[in-house]
Design an enzyme around this catalytic site. Structure first.
Site, PDB file in Angstrom:
ATOM      1  N   LYS A   1      -2.156  14.148   1.044  1.00  0.00           N
ATOM      2  CA  LYS A   1      -1.457  13.538   2.316  1.00  0.00           C
ATOM      3  C   LYS A   1       0.080  13.237   2.209  1.00  0.00           C
ATOM      4  O   LYS A   1       0.816  13.211   3.294  1.00  0.00           O
ATOM      5  CB  LYS A   1      -2.070  11.944   2.180  1.00  0.00           C
TER       6      LYS A   1
ATOM      7  N   SER B   1      -3.170   5.317   3.127  1.00  0.00           N
ATOM      8  CA  SER B   1      -2.142   6.325   2.368  1.00  0.00           C
ATOM      9  C   SER B   1      -1.333   5.499   1.397  1.00  0.00           C
ATOM     10  O   SER B   1      -0.765   4.638   1.599  1.00  0.00           O
ATOM     11  CB  SER B   1      -1.257   6.995   3.348  1.00  0.00           C
TER      12      SER B   1
ATOM     13  N   LYS C   1       7.194   4.525   4.799  1.00  0.00           N
ATOM     14  CA  LYS C   1       6.626   3.932   3.712  1.00  0.00           C
ATOM     15  C   LYS C   1       6.018   5.592   2.975  1.00  0.00           C
ATOM     16  O   LYS C   1       6.060   5.824   1.798  1.00  0.00           O
ATOM     17  CB  LYS C   1       5.175   3.253   3.896  1.00  0.00           C
TER      18      LYS C   1
HETATM   19  P1  NAD Z   1      -2.150  -1.442  10.559  1.00  0.00           P
HETATM   20  O1  NAD Z   1      -0.789  -2.039   9.844  1.00  0.00           O
HETATM   21  O2  NAD Z   1      -2.149  -1.330  11.848  1.00  0.00           O
HETATM   22  O3  NAD Z   1      -3.376  -1.930   9.898  1.00  0.00           O
HETATM   23  C1  NAD Z   1      -3.431  -2.598   8.558  1.00  0.00           C
HETATM   24  C2  NAD Z   1      -4.587  -3.716   8.544  1.00  0.00           C
HETATM   25  O4  NAD Z   1      -4.649  -4.366   7.304  1.00  0.00           O
HETATM   26  C3  NAD Z   1      -4.157  -4.929   9.519  1.00  0.00           C
HETATM   27  O5  NAD Z   1      -5.056  -5.299  10.655  1.00  0.00           O
HETATM   28  C4  NAD Z   1      -3.731  -5.919   8.579  1.00  0.00           C
HETATM   29  O6  NAD Z   1      -3.899  -7.306   9.150  1.00  0.00           O
HETATM   30  C5  NAD Z   1      -4.628  -5.607   7.430  1.00  0.00           C
HETATM   31  N1  NAD Z   1      -4.342  -6.151   6.289  1.00  0.00           N
HETATM   32  C6  NAD Z   1      -3.071  -6.586   5.804  1.00  0.00           C
HETATM   33  N2  NAD Z   1      -3.140  -7.156   4.378  1.00  0.00           N
HETATM   34  C7  NAD Z   1      -4.576  -7.297   4.346  1.00  0.00           C
HETATM   35  C8  NAD Z   1      -5.362  -8.024   3.264  1.00  0.00           C
HETATM   36  N3  NAD Z   1      -4.530  -8.395   2.023  1.00  0.00           N
HETATM   37  N4  NAD Z   1      -6.408  -7.869   3.258  1.00  0.00           N
HETATM   38  C9  NAD Z   1      -7.356  -7.380   4.304  1.00  0.00           C
HETATM   39  N5  NAD Z   1      -6.646  -6.974   5.451  1.00  0.00           N
HETATM   40  C10 NAD Z   1      -5.186  -6.846   5.546  1.00  0.00           C
HETATM   41  O7  NAD Z   1      -2.019   0.008   9.711  1.00  0.00           O
HETATM   42  P2  NAD Z   1      -2.652   1.408  10.289  1.00  0.00           P
HETATM   43  O8  NAD Z   1      -1.970   2.175  11.211  1.00  0.00           O
HETATM   44  O9  NAD Z   1      -4.268   0.795  10.943  1.00  0.00           O
HETATM   45  O10 NAD Z   1      -2.897   2.340   9.034  1.00  0.00           O
HETATM   46  C11 NAD Z   1      -3.734   1.752   7.723  1.00  0.00           C
HETATM   47  C12 NAD Z   1      -3.649   3.140   6.898  1.00  0.00           C
HETATM   48  O11 NAD Z   1      -3.674   4.283   7.515  1.00  0.00           O
HETATM   49  C13 NAD Z   1      -2.083   3.215   6.300  1.00  0.00           C
HETATM   50  O12 NAD Z   1      -2.063   3.313   4.992  1.00  0.00           O
HETATM   51  C14 NAD Z   1      -1.258   4.099   7.050  1.00  0.00           C
HETATM   52  O13 NAD Z   1      -0.457   4.773   6.581  1.00  0.00           O
HETATM   53  C15 NAD Z   1      -2.554   4.991   7.271  1.00  0.00           C
HETATM   54  N6  NAD Z   1      -2.415   6.012   8.401  1.00  0.00           N
HETATM   55  C16 NAD Z   1      -2.008   5.535   9.630  1.00  0.00           C
HETATM   56  C17 NAD Z   1      -2.040   6.486  10.801  1.00  0.00           C
HETATM   57  C18 NAD Z   1      -1.622   5.973  12.051  1.00  0.00           C
HETATM   58  O14 NAD Z   1      -1.414   6.898  13.158  1.00  0.00           O
HETATM   59  N7  NAD Z   1      -1.612   4.531  12.387  1.00  0.00           N
HETATM   60  C19 NAD Z   1      -2.455   7.814  10.642  1.00  0.00           C
HETATM   61  C20 NAD Z   1      -2.887   8.282   9.367  1.00  0.00           C
HETATM   62  C21 NAD Z   1      -2.988   7.233   8.305  1.00  0.00           C
END
Ligand code: NAD
Length: 295
Positions: free
Chosen positions: A170, A95, A239
């Site tokens: 979104k 997102s 965010k």
């Molecule tokens: P998260 O923080 O659990 O996971 C993000 C991952 O990205 C981590 O494993 C981190 O180590 C990795 N990362 C960070 N910097 C990086 C880099 N430079 N290179 C490679 N990997 C890197 O977040 P999430 O909950 O998995 O969310 C991911 C996306 O999905 C976000 O944009 C979030 O807004 C969206 N989202 C989350 C949810 C939810 O319920 N958690 C629901 C819908 C959408």
């Protein structure tokens, strides 16, 4: 089809596991090397930077925390764009700001590839069960190509317009979720102060005009038992509200509900609750009212 998956967090890891389970040849990368362990145990190949994961893949999925990280992963020294094979398709499940998506789609196209923005809704449970709602911006022909992968991740895939449109939908959805969650927390605390039981409030309101996803998904599972492990973290909701608030500002559009809701998540972050579930915004009201909404 060879698939790359970059970002193996709460959402990315279960999605990548589903793709491996469906038989895709999978190259994975996460900045935290340990995040790839579950995937390599299932036969995925861990790469040492985003470019390596992209170079060996016809379709590259990204699930990253925010725009700054997405831009670094796409445009950086060992980033996706420099290694992209002509004809490759980038599917961004993160997102981020719609305008960032549009700019990255142009950069990918200039390199001979294509990109769709495909943010998701449905949380970790939806990611585990392949039951996400996916909002796609980009060319229809690119979505058609991505369906081979997306059908394993989501039950409902909507094509909503050109590049950045998926992110726009979104952003609007999560503005509503953030405001609805804060409103539900406020209302439940007032109800408790009035002497109502949590059970009565949920039973009646979920069948009345005050019903919302925030109330039905968060009251019984998180607030009433007092368990606030995410779920959907306060930091991510903050965010998403920032995306809405800053985008509205750039359009000179006042956003009083969004700004107020964002302040409640700011208070939660300031209180050290950034990694808790969004339902923990209720703690602010509970502290003020000197009661807890638990059962
Ligand atoms: P998260 O923080 O659990 O996971 C993000 C991952 O990205 C981590 O494993 C981190 O180590 C990795 N990362 C960070 N910097 C990086 C880099 N430079 N290179 C490679 N990997 C890197 O977040 P999430 O909950 O998995 O969310 C991911 C996306 O999905 C976000 O944009 C979030 O807004 C969206 N989202 C989350 C949810 C939810 O319920 N958690 C629901 C819908 C959408």
């Amino acid at each position: 089809m060879k698939v790359g998956f970059i970002g193996l967090g709460a959402m990315g890891r279960p999605m990548a596991k589903r793709l491996r389970g469906a038989g895709f040849e999978l190259s994975v990368y996460d900045v935290m090397a340990a995040a790839a362990e579950e995937l390599t145990a299932l036969g995925a190949v861990a790469k040492s930077n985003p470019g390596e994961a992209a170079a060996s893949s016809e379709l590259i999925c990204l699930s990253l925390p925010n725009s700054a990280i997405l831009k670094e992963v796409m445009l950086g020294e060992n980033g996706v764009i420099k290694s992209l094979e002509p004809g490759s398709l980038v599917v961004d499940l993160s997102s981020v700001e719609p305008q960032v998506s549009r700019r990255l789609a142009e950069a990918v196209e200039a390199q001979g590839g294509a990109m769709i923005d495909a943010p998701v809704s449905g949380g970790v449970v939806g990611a585990e069960n392949g039951a996400l709602t996916i909002m796609v911006g980009g060319k229809k022909e690119d979505l058609d190509k991505a369906q081979e992968v997306l059908k394993h991740l989501g039950k409902k895939v909507f094509h909503v317009g050109g590049p950045g449109s998926g992110q726009a939908v979104k952003l609007v959805n999560n503005l509503l979720l953030g405001a609805n969650m804060a409103a539900a927390a406020e209302a439940l605390t007032l109800g408790k102060k009035l002497g109502l039981t949590p059970e009565t409030m949920l039973e009646v309101i979920s069948q009345s005009s005050g019903a919302s996803y925030a109330l039905s998904a968060k009251a019984e599972k998180f607030i009433y038992p007092g368990r606030f492990e995410p779920g959907f973290a306060v930091d991510l909701q903050y965010k998403d509200l920032e995306l809405a608030v800053s985008t509205a500002k750039s359009l000179s559009m006042p956003l009083p509900m969004g700004n107020t809701a964002q302040q409640l998540y700011e208070i939660a972050r300031a209180g050290g609750r950034g990694r808790e579930d969004i339902s923990s915004v209720i703690k602010f009201y509970e502290e003020m009212a000197k009661i807890e909404v638990r059962s």
